[in-house]
Motif scaffolding. Structure first.
Motif, PDB file in Angstrom:
ATOM      1  N   SER A 458      -4.687 -13.413  17.067  1.00  0.00           N
ATOM      2  CA  SER A 458      -5.783 -12.771  17.808  1.00  0.00           C
ATOM      3  C   SER A 458      -6.585 -11.780  16.965  1.00  0.00           C
ATOM      4  N   PRO A 459      -6.866 -12.076  15.682  1.00  0.00           N
ATOM      5  CA  PRO A 459      -7.704 -11.145  14.904  1.00  0.00           C
ATOM      6  C   PRO A 459      -9.148 -11.205  15.399  1.00  0.00           C
ATOM      7  N   LYS A 460      -9.784 -10.044  15.450  1.00  0.00           N
ATOM      8  CA  LYS A 460     -11.153  -9.963  15.962  1.00  0.00           C
ATOM      9  C   LYS A 460     -12.196 -10.217  14.884  1.00  0.00           C
ATOM     10  N   SER A 461     -11.744 -10.307  13.626  1.00  0.00           N
ATOM     11  CA  SER A 461     -12.656 -10.561  12.513  1.00  0.00           C
ATOM     12  C   SER A 461     -11.855 -11.187  11.383  1.00  0.00           C
ATOM     13  N   PHE A 462     -12.526 -11.732  10.395  1.00  0.00           N
ATOM     14  CA  PHE A 462     -11.809 -12.237   9.217  1.00  0.00           C
ATOM     15  C   PHE A 462     -11.296 -11.057   8.398  1.00  0.00           C
ATOM     16  N   GLY A 463     -10.308 -11.329   7.538  1.00  0.00           N
ATOM     17  CA  GLY A 463      -9.756 -10.265   6.701  1.00  0.00           C
ATOM     18  C   GLY A 463      -8.457 -10.692   6.063  1.00  0.00           C
ATOM     19  N   PHE A 464      -7.667  -9.723   5.641  1.00  0.00           N
ATOM     20  CA  PHE A 464      -6.354 -10.024   5.078  1.00  0.00           C
ATOM     21  C   PHE A 464      -5.399  -8.861   5.338  1.00  0.00           C
ATOM     22  N   ILE A 465      -4.096  -9.163   5.236  1.00  0.00           N
ATOM     23  CA  ILE A 465      -3.039  -8.174   5.415  1.00  0.00           C
ATOM     24  C   ILE A 465      -2.366  -7.929   4.069  1.00  0.00           C
ATOM     25  N   THR A 466      -2.140  -6.658   3.757  1.00  0.00           N
ATOM     26  CA  THR A 466      -1.381  -6.286   2.561  1.00  0.00           C
ATOM     27  C   THR A 466      -0.080  -5.629   2.997  1.00  0.00           C
ATOM     28  N   ALA A 467       1.039  -6.169   2.512  1.00  0.00           N
ATOM     29  CA  ALA A 467       2.363  -5.597   2.794  1.00  0.00           C
ATOM     30  C   ALA A 467       2.850  -4.860   1.558  1.00  0.00           C
ATOM     31  N   TYR A 468       3.395  -3.648   1.749  1.00  0.00           N
ATOM     32  CA  TYR A 468       3.825  -2.839   0.610  1.00  0.00           C
ATOM     33  C   TYR A 468       4.829  -1.790   1.080  1.00  0.00           C
ATOM     34  N   PRO A 469       5.561  -1.150   0.131  1.00  0.00           N
ATOM     35  CA  PRO A 469       6.561  -0.158   0.530  1.00  0.00           C
ATOM     36  C   PRO A 469       5.913   1.042   1.217  1.00  0.00           C
ATOM     37  N   SER A 470       6.454   1.439   2.334  1.00  0.00           N
ATOM     38  CA  SER A 470       5.959   2.620   3.027  1.00  0.00           C
ATOM     39  C   SER A 470       6.048   3.841   2.114  1.00  0.00           C
ATOM     40  N   SER A 509     -12.591  -5.831   9.606  1.00  0.00           N
ATOM     41  CA  SER A 509     -13.497  -5.022  10.424  1.00  0.00           C
ATOM     42  C   SER A 509     -13.148  -5.105  11.907  1.00  0.00           C
ATOM     43  N   GLY A 510     -12.028  -5.779  12.223  1.00  0.00           N
ATOM     44  CA  GLY A 510     -11.583  -5.867  13.605  1.00  0.00           C
ATOM     45  C   GLY A 510     -10.083  -5.725  13.710  1.00  0.00           C
ATOM     46  N   SER A 511      -9.598  -5.502  14.913  1.00  0.00           N
ATOM     47  CA  SER A 511      -8.156  -5.345  15.132  1.00  0.00           C
ATOM     48  C   SER A 511      -7.440  -6.684  15.002  1.00  0.00           C
ATOM     49  N   ALA A 512      -6.125  -6.631  14.820  1.00  0.00           N
ATOM     50  CA  ALA A 512      -5.319  -7.841  14.716  1.00  0.00           C
ATOM     51  C   ALA A 512      -3.913  -7.546  15.234  1.00  0.00           C
ATOM     52  N   GLN A 513      -3.297  -8.538  15.853  1.00  0.00           N
ATOM     53  CA  GLN A 513      -1.910  -8.439  16.277  1.00  0.00           C
ATOM     54  C   GLN A 513      -1.020  -8.972  15.149  1.00  0.00           C
ATOM     55  N   LEU A 514       0.094  -8.265  14.874  1.00  0.00           N
ATOM     56  CA  LEU A 514       0.996  -8.647  13.792  1.00  0.00           C
ATOM     57  C   LEU A 514       2.416  -8.818  14.307  1.00  0.00           C
ATOM     58  N   ILE A 515       3.091  -9.837  13.782  1.00  0.00           N
ATOM     59  CA  ILE A 515       4.469 -10.151  14.144  1.00  0.00           C
ATOM     60  C   ILE A 515       5.278 -10.289  12.860  1.00  0.00           C
ATOM     61  N   ALA A 516       6.478  -9.726  12.828  1.00  0.00           N
ATOM     62  CA  ALA A 516       7.351  -9.848  11.662  1.00  0.00           C
ATOM     63  C   ALA A 516       8.734 -10.288  12.110  1.00  0.00           C
ATOM     64  N   ASP A 517       9.223 -11.389  11.517  1.00  0.00           N
ATOM     65  CA  ASP A 517      10.548 -11.923  11.795  1.00  0.00           C
ATOM     66  C   ASP A 517      11.387 -11.820  10.526  1.00  0.00           C
ATOM     67  N   LEU A 518      12.390 -10.951  10.546  1.00  0.00           N
ATOM     68  CA  LEU A 518      13.199 -10.661   9.365  1.00  0.00           C
ATOM     69  C   LEU A 518      14.139 -11.823   9.056  1.00  0.00           C
ATOM     70  N   ALA A 519      14.113 -12.285   7.774  1.00  0.00           N
ATOM     71  CA  ALA A 519      14.967 -13.383   7.339  1.00  0.00           C
ATOM     72  C   ALA A 519      16.146 -12.897   6.507  1.00  0.00           C
ATOM     73  N   GLY A 520      16.050 -11.683   5.950  1.00  0.00           N
ATOM     74  CA  GLY A 520      17.141 -11.157   5.141  1.00  0.00           C
ATOM     75  C   GLY A 520      16.679 -10.014   4.269  1.00  0.00           C
ATOM     76  N   TYR A 521      17.585  -9.536   3.407  1.00  0.00           N
ATOM     77  CA  TYR A 521      17.264  -8.386   2.567  1.00  0.00           C
ATOM     78  C   TYR A 521      18.045  -8.474   1.258  1.00  0.00           C
ATOM     79  N   PHE A 522      17.618  -7.688   0.279  1.00  0.00           N
ATOM     80  CA  PHE A 522      18.284  -7.594  -1.012  1.00  0.00           C
ATOM     81  C   PHE A 522      19.038  -6.271  -1.086  1.00  0.00           C
ATOM     82  N   LEU A 523      20.288  -6.342  -1.554  1.00  0.00           N
ATOM     83  CA  LEU A 523      21.174  -5.185  -1.542  1.00  0.00           C
ATOM     84  C   LEU A 523      20.756  -4.117  -2.550  1.00  0.00           C
ATOM     85  N   PRO A 524      21.004  -2.853  -2.214  1.00  0.00           N
ATOM     86  CA  PRO A 524      20.694  -1.766  -3.151  1.00  0.00           C
ATOM     87  C   PRO A 524      21.745  -1.699  -4.268  1.00  0.00           C
TER      88      PRO A 524
END
Length: 524
Positions: A458-470, A509-524
């Motif tokens: 349901s994005p209201k405009s074209f664009g892209f998502i960037t994922a990065y460490p908080s 330039s518009g809002s978007a709904q985002l969904i994240a489904d976790l598949a796993g993680y790498f150990l510290p």
């Protein structure tokens, strides 16, 4: 460290040549804060005459503790460690630094408590040549007593073969700056020995994006210098912008090749997010990369019916051992008769509330999948749709079985929904949302990176998502490209911030709904 007669402003000592792992341990009692405009330092790490990591007590108020890091371009970054240091009290400070360019490790303990831990600190160095206690010069001095200092320096032991080392997302290829890849032609780019990645790695993970293609087609990624396999990583139509995560072996020359199987030219972009350590993987959770090979193609049998599943053999097939924890493969849907999505999960397990691939009628859509393998050695794909779909799976590698304990080893999880903004509010234009990874959903505190399927809808405009460490700067990279109204998935492999969270930025330039489904993680 005072201006008193006979005192010194600092003490420094050279370290053995090639020191790329340093532990600094000492007790400090700051009795008087620094002169106006300055602060009182603790440990300072140098390369040559450049101070690139240090910790200090800030003047004023209750004396907060700060970490300061010099980025590769010299820009100073500051992190408040959220601990106050009263004057006239003794405290124990320990620092652990492994300089590794964009993937430098910094850990800080204060009075036995871990305040900071990250393997994604960006510096311009791979060696510590000098350690310093105190200020650069007397006009910075305060009053500080130091005792029981121990500096241990040497060469980092490194991670075990097949373990993962995440890096801050870095753009390593953008043909828009040179020339598009011609029809039925290839482009090769350097991975090993560049952007903080070691000279020898077994495989690399990067987000691949095609844009401005002149005709329909697909991209195949493979190790430079090897034969091009019968597999696809990214399918597209004329004019589309399509992303997909890629895990691929690296050639003996340290390069990866991308082949444009199309009757027209295409622009290609690659953003690296990490690499696997070279060598023969032997520890639980280590990754063994494979040249892409086709595991499933329902076009050779029968399409998967509406609201039905197909299972296919992973363990014991195509060079995969009889016992594996999880498999990585590129999943492609083609000729779907209706809109819908595909869910991948371990054979014999309950189907989770998660999606791996979303599609509309008639689309050909790819997405990388990381999923546990069932006890029977199979993986199941469920077609949640009102019509049939053809499915194709091309293996990229697998994770060794057992209980993972090594740093960078992978722990697969049954897909778990960790974010769904449809239950709260969409992400606004040019805004970010963060979600918890480490310390939640069975993921331990300090996890290096998360693997999750990211979906925009349901994005209201074209664009892209960037994922990065908080908590880190937003990189010049993209994980997911979309047009208005599209539902688009892409697997993401992203370092986790020091707060245990991952950030998703909506560059649109518009809002978007985002969904994240976790598949796993790498150990510290």
């Amino acid at each position: 460290m005072t201006t008193d007669a006979g005192s010194v402003a600092n003490f420094s000592a050279p370290l053995p040549a090639g020191s790329n792992e340093v532990y600094a341990d000492g007790w400090f009692n700051i009795t008087k804060e620094g002169v106006a405009g300055n602060n009182v330092p603790y440990f300072r790490f140098f390369n040559g005459n450049t101070r690139f990591v240090d910790v200090y007590r800030s003047n004023g108020g209750v004396g907060p503790l700060w970490l300061r890091v010099a980025a590769p371009n010299g820009t100073l970054g500051y992190t408040n460690l959220k601990t106050n240091v009263p004057l006239g009290t003794w405290h124990h400070l320990v620092m652990h630094v492994i300089p590794n360019g964009a993937s430098t490790t910094v850990e800080i303990w204060f009075d036995g408590k871990l305040l900071y831990s990250s393997k994604q600190v960006a510096t311009g160095f791979n060696e510590v040549t000098k350690m310093q206690l105190g200020a650069e010069h007397r006009r910075q001095a305060g009053d500080s007593y130091i005792d029981d200092v121990v500096i241990k320096a040497g060469k980092a032991g490194g991670q075990l073969p097949g373990t993962f080392n995440p890096t801050s997302p870095t753009r390593v290829l953008d043909t828009r700056n040179s020339a598009p890849v011609k029809a039925d032609s290839a482009v090769t780019f350097q991975v090993a020995g560049a952007n903080g990645i070691p000279a020898k790695v077994s495989a690399v993970v990067f987000n691949l994006t095609v844009t401005q293609p002149r005709s329909l087609g697909f991209i195949t990624a493979y190790a430079s210098g090897t034969a091009r396999p019968n597999a696809s990583n990214l399918n597209f139509s004329a004019g589309q912008t399509v992303p997909n995560l890629v895990t691929v072996p690296v050639g003996a020359d340290g390069k990866v090749t991308l082949f444009n199987r199309s009757s027209g030219s295409s622009q290609l972009i690659a953003d690296v997010t990490g690499y696997y350590v070279t060598g023969t993987p032997a520890t639980a959770g280590a990754f063994k990369s494979l040249q892409p090979a086709r595991l499933l193609d329902t076009r050779n049998s029968a399409a998967v019916r509406a609201d039905s599943a197909v299972s296919f053999q992973v363990a014991g097939a195509n060079g995969i051992p009889a016992s594996v924890a999880a498999v990585v493969f590129n999943l492609t849907v083609t000729q779907p008769k209706s809109l819908g999505f595909i869910t991948a999960y371990a054979s014999g397990k309950a189907r989770p509330n998660a999606s791996n691939l979303n599609f509309s009628a008639g689309q050909t859509v790819p997405n990388l999948v990381t999923v546990p393998v069932g006890a029977d050695g199979k993986v199941t794909l469920f077609n949640r749709s009102a019509g049939t779909s053809q499915l194709i799976a091309d293996v990229a590698g697998y994770y060794l079985p057992g209980t993972p304990t090594a740093t960078g080893a992978f722990k697969a999880l049954g897909p778990t929904r960790v974010l769904d903004t449809r239950n709260t509010a969409p992400v606004k234009a040019d805004s970010a949302v963060t979600f918890q990874v480490a310390g939640a959903n069975g993921v331990p505190t300090g996890a290096l990176a998360a693997v999750f399927n990211l979906t925009v809808t349901s994005p209201k405009s074209f664009g892209f998502i960037t994922a990065y460490p908080s908590g880190s700067a937003r990189p010049n990279a993209s994980n997911l490209n979309f047009s208005t109204g599209q539902t688009v998935p892409n697997l993401a492999n992203v370092p986790v911030g020091s707060d245990g969270r991952v950030a998703l930025f909506n560059r649109s330039s518009g809002s978007a709904q985002l969904i994240a489904d976790l598949a796993g993680y790498f150990l510290p």
